[in-house]
Scaffold this motif. Structure first.
Motif, PDB file in Angstrom:
ATOM      1  N   PRO A  37       0.789  -1.232   0.000  1.00 56.43           N
ATOM      2  CA  PRO A  37       0.000   0.000   0.000  1.00 56.43           C
ATOM      3  C   PRO A  37       0.823   1.286   0.000  1.00 56.43           C
ATOM      4  CG  PRO A  37      -0.142  -1.103   2.130  1.00 56.43           C
ATOM      5  CD  PRO A  37       0.580  -2.033   1.214  1.00 56.43           C
ATOM      6  N   ILE A  38       0.393   2.223  -0.855  1.00 57.16           N
ATOM      7  CA  ILE A  38       0.960   3.582  -0.887  1.00 57.16           C
ATOM      8  C   ILE A  38       0.093   4.481  -0.009  1.00 57.16           C
ATOM      9  CG2 ILE A  38       1.399   5.587  -2.372  1.00 57.16           C
ATOM     10  CD1 ILE A  38       1.771   3.542  -4.695  1.00 57.16           C
ATOM     11  N   ASP A  39      -1.208   4.332  -0.165  1.00 56.11           N
ATOM     12  CA  ASP A  39      -2.207   5.066   0.630  1.00 56.11           C
ATOM     13  C   ASP A  39      -3.470   4.207   0.599  1.00 56.11           C
ATOM     14  OD1 ASP A  39      -3.621   5.602  -1.743  1.00 56.11           O
ATOM     15  OD2 ASP A  39      -2.921   7.660  -1.905  1.00 56.11           O
ATOM     16  N   PRO A  40      -4.612   4.666   1.130  1.00 54.48           N
ATOM     17  CA  PRO A  40      -5.780   3.764   1.194  1.00 54.48           C
ATOM     18  C   PRO A  40      -6.329   3.319  -0.168  1.00 54.48           C
ATOM     19  CG  PRO A  40      -6.059   5.627   2.682  1.00 54.48           C
ATOM     20  CD  PRO A  40      -4.848   5.925   1.868  1.00 54.48           C
TER      21      PRO A  40
ATOM     22  N   ALA B  94       2.828   3.714   4.597  1.00 52.52           N
ATOM     23  CA  ALA B  94       1.614   3.967   3.823  1.00 52.52           C
ATOM     24  C   ALA B  94       0.929   5.202   4.408  1.00 52.52           C
ATOM     25  CB  ALA B  94       0.698   2.754   3.906  1.00 52.52           C
ATOM     26  N   ALA B  95       0.520   6.129   3.530  1.00 49.40           N
ATOM     27  CA  ALA B  95      -0.171   7.338   4.006  1.00 49.40           C
ATOM     28  C   ALA B  95      -1.537   6.951   4.574  1.00 49.40           C
ATOM     29  CB  ALA B  95      -0.325   8.333   2.863  1.00 49.40           C
ATOM     30  N   ASP B  96      -1.935   7.605   5.666  1.00 52.82           N
ATOM     31  CA  ASP B  96      -3.240   7.313   6.287  1.00 52.82           C
ATOM     32  C   ASP B  96      -4.392   7.764   5.395  1.00 52.82           C
ATOM     33  OD1 ASP B  96      -2.100   6.243   8.530  1.00 52.82           O
ATOM     34  OD2 ASP B  96      -2.080   8.154   9.631  1.00 52.82           O
ATOM     35  N   GLN B  97      -4.171   8.878   4.703  1.00 52.97           N
ATOM     36  CA  GLN B  97      -5.223   9.430   3.854  1.00 52.97           C
ATOM     37  C   GLN B  97      -4.777   9.396   2.393  1.00 52.97           C
ATOM     38  OE1 GLN B  97      -8.048  10.123   5.289  1.00 52.97           O
ATOM     39  NE2 GLN B  97      -7.259   9.928   7.380  1.00 52.97           N
ATOM     40  N   LYS B  98      -5.733   9.468   1.490  1.00 51.17           N
ATOM     41  CA  LYS B  98      -5.414   9.479   0.058  1.00 51.17           C
ATOM     42  C   LYS B  98      -4.489  10.664  -0.261  1.00 51.17           C
ATOM     43  CE  LYS B  98      -7.538   9.683  -4.486  1.00 51.17           C
ATOM     44  NZ  LYS B  98      -8.752   9.977  -5.261  1.00 51.17           N
ATOM     45  N   ILE B  99      -3.382  10.368  -0.968  1.00 54.06           N
ATOM     46  CA  ILE B  99      -2.428  11.424  -1.306  1.00 54.06           C
ATOM     47  C   ILE B  99      -3.055  12.325  -2.371  1.00 54.06           C
ATOM     48  CG2 ILE B  99      -0.157  11.902  -2.304  1.00 54.06           C
ATOM     49  CD1 ILE B  99       0.744   9.139  -1.151  1.00 54.06           C
ATOM     50  N   LYS B 100      -3.053  13.639  -2.104  1.00 57.89           N
ATOM     51  CA  LYS B 100      -3.690  14.611  -3.002  1.00 57.89           C
ATOM     52  C   LYS B 100      -2.766  14.951  -4.165  1.00 57.89           C
ATOM     53  CE  LYS B 100      -7.595  15.405  -0.773  1.00 57.89           C
ATOM     54  NZ  LYS B 100      -8.138  14.045  -0.895  1.00 57.89           N
ATOM     55  N   LYS B 101      -3.384  15.267  -5.313  1.00 58.71           N
ATOM     56  CA  LYS B 101      -2.605  15.688  -6.476  1.00 58.71           C
ATOM     57  C   LYS B 101      -2.318  17.178  -6.342  1.00 58.71           C
ATOM     58  CE  LYS B 101      -4.664  15.647 -10.539  1.00 58.71           C
ATOM     59  NZ  LYS B 101      -5.250  15.053 -11.760  1.00 58.71           N
ATOM     60  N   THR B 102      -1.036  17.511  -6.067  1.00 56.51           N
ATOM     61  CA  THR B 102      -0.674  18.924  -5.924  1.00 56.51           C
ATOM     62  C   THR B 102       0.528  19.250  -6.806  1.00 56.51           C
ATOM     63  OG1 THR B 102       0.517  18.318  -3.919  1.00 56.51           O
ATOM     64  CG2 THR B 102      -1.642  19.346  -3.622  1.00 56.51           C
ATOM     65  N   ASP B 103       1.729  18.793  -6.417  1.00 50.52           N
ATOM     66  CA  ASP B 103       2.931  19.120  -7.182  1.00 50.52           C
ATOM     67  C   ASP B 103       3.012  18.295  -8.463  1.00 50.52           C
ATOM     68  OD1 ASP B 103       3.558  20.810  -5.113  1.00 50.52           O
ATOM     69  OD2 ASP B 103       4.793  19.311  -4.072  1.00 50.52           O
ATOM     70  N   ASP B 104       3.880  18.754  -9.402  1.00 45.39           N
ATOM     71  CA  ASP B 104       4.078  18.011 -10.652  1.00 45.39           C
ATOM     72  C   ASP B 104       4.827  16.706 -10.419  1.00 45.39           C
ATOM     73  OD1 ASP B 104       2.725  19.851 -12.111  1.00 45.39           O
ATOM     74  OD2 ASP B 104       4.508  20.916 -12.819  1.00 45.39           O
ATOM     75  N   ASP B 105       5.720  16.707  -9.450  1.00 47.97           N
ATOM     76  CA  ASP B 105       6.485  15.501  -9.143  1.00 47.97           C
ATOM     77  C   ASP B 105       6.134  15.012  -7.753  1.00 47.97           C
ATOM     78  OD1 ASP B 105       8.218  15.510 -11.510  1.00 47.97           O
ATOM     79  OD2 ASP B 105       8.907  17.413 -10.656  1.00 47.97           O
ATOM     80  N   LEU B 106       6.219  13.709  -7.617  1.00 45.07           N
ATOM     81  CA  LEU B 106       5.945  13.113  -6.306  1.00 45.07           C
ATOM     82  C   LEU B 106       6.933  11.980  -6.107  1.00 45.07           C
ATOM     83  CD1 LEU B 106       4.069  12.616  -3.814  1.00 45.07           C
ATOM     84  CD2 LEU B 106       2.762  11.086  -5.285  1.00 45.07           C
ATOM     85  N   SER B 107       7.615  11.945  -4.996  1.00 48.92           N
ATOM     86  CA  SER B 107       8.525  10.840  -4.691  1.00 48.92           C
ATOM     87  C   SER B 107       7.971  10.031  -3.542  1.00 48.92           C
ATOM     88  CB  SER B 107       9.905  11.377  -4.297  1.00 48.92           C
ATOM     89  OG  SER B 107      10.445  12.125  -5.360  1.00 48.92           O
ATOM     90  N   ILE B 108       8.156   8.743  -3.627  1.00 45.16           N
ATOM     91  CA  ILE B 108       7.717   7.860  -2.547  1.00 45.16           C
ATOM     92  C   ILE B 108       8.944   7.097  -2.057  1.00 45.16           C
ATOM     93  CG2 ILE B 108       6.258   5.879  -1.966  1.00 45.16           C
ATOM     94  CD1 ILE B 108       4.393   6.818  -4.264  1.00 45.16           C
ATOM     95  N   ALA B 109       9.254   7.234  -0.795  1.00 52.79           N
ATOM     96  CA  ALA B 109      10.399   6.513  -0.233  1.00 52.79           C
ATOM     97  C   ALA B 109      10.042   5.034  -0.102  1.00 52.79           C
ATOM     98  CB  ALA B 109      10.758   7.094   1.132  1.00 52.79           C
ATOM     99  N   LEU B 110      10.964   4.166  -0.523  1.00 54.99           N
ATOM    100  CA  LEU B 110      10.721   2.727  -0.471  1.00 54.99           C
ATOM    101  C   LEU B 110      11.663   2.054   0.514  1.00 54.99           C
ATOM    102  CD1 LEU B 110      10.397   1.965  -4.305  1.00 54.99           C
ATOM    103  CD2 LEU B 110       8.570   2.489  -2.692  1.00 54.99           C
ATOM    104  N   ALA B 111      11.200   0.982   1.093  1.00 49.79           N
ATOM    105  CA  ALA B 111      12.033   0.186   1.992  1.00 49.79           C
ATOM    106  C   ALA B 111      12.028  -1.252   1.475  1.00 49.79           C
ATOM    107  CB  ALA B 111      11.468   0.229   3.408  1.00 49.79           C
TER     108      ALA B 111
END
Ligand code: PMT
Length: 216
Positions: free
Chosen positions: A21-24, A105-122
């Protein structure tokens, strides 16, 4: 013959692609349909084994007379595999397990704001490397290049008894198909290049080798 040659044996099989999961509403996953693992489970059942199928597949019907344990993430698959291999004779990992998951995982749905989005992975847990014990351990490898070389490295690093390496670039082979072309490599690094077969028959060829190891 194969008839009943797995009677009295417990075989744990994994199938499908884990979903991290990234977000819900969103996940990181892969193209595994689960067909390869389900075919191994059905072949083992048909030879008399008690079969536990730890499945991250979506949309495949539960095979009759198979104990299906539904999971979603790599961690859930690991927990289920560790619990169910305690009294198992063999573990066959056909699942495509995510190597990385979102760090949190984000608790809430990630909003579309910036042009780029990075997700840290483990890194996720390596299930085959963790699930050790007095049972035969079989892995799969999906490779797009250097098939035998990469698969041999996995036999060694995960100390596997056998690996089924599939060249996912080969026609009718790999994700989603009802057929597969695999090369079997055992712990002595013997190589057996199988022709294009149904996934059910690939399952039987793997189980033939597992039966030999039970007898050895
Ligand atoms: O499901 P299908 O659509 O029928 O497709 C079948 C398949 C292509 C998914 C299957 O035949 C296959 O090759 N599965 C392994 C996929 C893979 O890429 O494995 P890998 O090279 O990442 O990992 C090697 C082995 O370690 C596998 O047995 C895997 O289950 C296991 N593993 C991997 C990562 C991890 N964190 N833990 C693991 O135990």
């Amino acid at each position: 013959g194969r008839n009943g040659d797995l009677k009295g044996r417990t075989i744990v099989v994994s199938a499908g692609g884990t979903a991290e999961p990234i977000d819900p509403v969103r996940v990181i996953t892969n193209h595994s349909s689960g067909k390869m693992g389900y075919a191994v489970a059905e072949a083992a059942r048909d030879r008399g084994a008690r079969v536990v199928l730890v499945s991250a597949a979506k949309g495949l019907p539960n095979p009759p007379l198979v104990d299906v344990v539904p999971v979603s993430t790599a961690q859930q698959m690991c927990d289920a595999v560790l619990a169910r291999t305690e009294d198992a004779d063999a573990l066959i990992m056909a699942a495509a397990v995510a190597d990385y998951r979102p760090l949190s995982a984000a608790d809430q749905k990630i909003k579309k704001t910036d042009d780029d989005l990075s997700i840290a992975l483990a890194k996720t847990v390596d299930i085959l490397a963790t699930a050790r014990g007095d049972f035969v351990r079989v892995g799969f490898a999906a490779e797009s290049e250097n098939l035998v070389e990469n698969a041999r490295a996995k036999v060694a690093s995960k100390s596997l008894d056998l690996i089924a390496a599939n060249d996912i670039t080969s026609e009718g082979s790999g994700f989603g198909t009802d057929t597969n072309r695999v090369t079997l490599i055992d712990r002595d690094m013997n190589i057996d290049e199988l022709p294009l077969l149904t996934k059910y028959e690939v399952g039987n060829r793997i189980l033939d080798r597992v039966v030999q190891m039970f007898r050895a």
